[in-house]
Enzyme design. Structure first.
Site, short mmCIF file in Angstrom:
data_model
loop_
_atom_site.label_atom_id
_atom_site.label_comp_id
_atom_site.label_asym_id
_atom_site.label_seq_id
_atom_site.Cartn_x
_atom_site.Cartn_y
_atom_site.Cartn_z
N LYS A 1 0.83 -1.20 0.00
CA LYS A 1 0.00 0.00 0.00
C LYS A 1 0.87 1.26 0.00
O LYS A 1 2.09 1.20 -0.12
CB LYS A 1 -0.95 -0.03 1.20
CG LYS A 1 -1.93 -1.21 1.21
CD LYS A 1 -2.82 -1.23 0.00
CE LYS A 1 -4.06 -2.11 0.16
NZ LYS A 1 -3.82 -3.48 0.60
N ILE A 2 0.27 2.42 0.19
CA ILE A 2 0.97 3.70 0.04
C ILE A 2 2.05 3.86 1.10
O ILE A 2 3.17 4.28 0.80
CB ILE A 2 -0.03 4.88 0.10
CG1 ILE A 2 -1.22 4.64 -0.84
CG2 ILE A 2 0.68 6.19 -0.23
CD1 ILE A 2 -0.85 4.40 -2.30
#
Length: 383
Positions: A188-189
């Site tokens: 994810k980010i």
């Protein structure tokens, strides 16, 4: 192999984790509260509650709204199974709303039609879980409008959308959802290794979420039944879970959070570069909503023009490009088929699945590596 996604860890992250390991706190300590405050402030939300993963976040979000047997949760078929499973964990029934053919998010027109029919049948959902697929928000304003009309709660699954914005406001601000879920899985980010978080503007929900993540226990004398026996005393007020994040994870997450804008800028630059490099190929590229800025967790293309999807996918893997496919429509999984769902129920999600390929997208991806991806894709299409 160039993977479709991966974490980016630097020395500051390592130092943050080592400092926590050398501190007095490893589990529920000050690093968690600091991490929660940083995210709540950035998202302009009143509360943030960190947990061990986003699946746990979805589960206790449903529990905090008292979802139970005989009630309904609706979500999109184009998501990871957790967006639906959270309803099943509560004993509720689950149903799906097909996707928009441009955004690949929950279609607001399909939702409106399904709600109208459900109202006539007396079988409206208690909770709707729109998913910000690939990092781009759904039409949350329309979904919020429908929630007020039909009386359902909105849990926004923004696992892909940490740092994204919608209508000029941060995703997670609470303007359009009762709760918003973030994920900190390594692809994810930002990452905490595993981890999740719930944002809400409601004090009552925040209080209950914090209790549900820790066995349903409180040490607040004001919430107890009867008098406290002393400073050691606690009470279990309801059945909760051990869904706590550790200070080790939160220290990593806070360190990563300091580079959020750097990560986002690089992902957005890569997405813009893909847009240019792929424009002449027989592909449907991601749609960019005018009122939303994606976090670009994923960059998905759909093969068009009669191309053999499987052959293109396999050729990319053979060329050392670690493409993936997000997602297999949830209603086609054997578990959900055993509940009565079948092929053909959500045709747009099924058409999407037959064409979609997730290309490599992560902040550490270099321009030269991206060029390799595009060259391999061109060759696969030509073949």
């Amino acid at each position: 192999m160039i993977p479709y996604g991966r974490q980016q860890i630097d020395q500051a992250d390592i130092d943050a984790v080592v400092a926590t390991l050398q501190s007095d706190w490893l589990t529920q300590g000050p690093a968690i509260a600091r991490f929660e405050r940083a995210i709540a402030e950035h998202c302009e939300a009143r509360h943030a509650v960190a947990v061990c993963n986003a699946t746990a976040a979805l589960h206790i979000a449903c529990l905090a709204l008292d979802l139970g047997p005989g009630e309904l949760l609706w979500t999109t078929p184009n998501t990871f199974v957790a967006s639906a499973n959270c309803g099943r964990y509560c004993g509720a029934d689950v149903d799906f709303v097909d996707i928009d053919p441009r955004t690949w998010n929950m279609c607001p027109q399909q939702l409106a039609r399904k709600l109208e029919a459900a109202a006539l049948a007396g079988r409206l959902p208690k909770i709707v879980v729109p998913v910000a697929f690939s990092g781009q928000s759904c039409d949350m304003a329309r979904i919020r409008e429908l929630s007020r009309q039909y009386g359902f709660y909105v849990i926004e699954d923004a696992s892909h959308a940490v740092g994204a914005s919608y209508r000029g406001r941060p995703v997670g601000c609470g303007d359009y959802a009762d709760m918003t879920i973030f994920s900190f899985h390594p692809v994810k980010i930002i990452t905490t290794g595993e981890g999740g978080l719930i944002l809400t503007n409601r004090d009552d929900l925040a209080e209950r979420l914090a209790r549900l993540r820790s066995h349903g226990i409180t040490r607040d004398a004001a919430l107890m039944q009867g008098e406290s026996d002393g400073p050691w005393y606690y009470q279990q007020l309801e059945l909760g879970y051990n869904y706590r994040m550790t200070d080790i994870q939160a220290a990593l997450g806070y360190s990563q959070w300091q580079r959020l804008e750097t990560f986002l800028a690089r992902r957005r630059a890569l997405a813009a570069r893909y847009d240019v490099l792929l424009t002449d190929l027989p592909l449907q590229l991601p749609h960019r909503q005018a009122d939303a800025e994606s976090a670009w967790h994923l960059y998905v293309v759909r093969v068009q023009g009669g191309l053999d999807h499987r052959k293109v996918f396999d050729a990319l893997r053979m060329a050392g490009i670690g493409v993936n496919l997000h997602y297999i429509p949830v209603h086609t999984q054997p578990y959900y088929q055993s509940l009565g769902f079948k092929q053909g129920d959500y045709p747009e999600a099924e058409r999407y699945y037959a064409e979609a390929i997730s290309l490599p997208m992560y902040a550490a991806l270099q321009d030269g590596e991206q060029d390799q991806v595009v060259a391999a894709l061109r060759q696969a299409i030509a073949a």
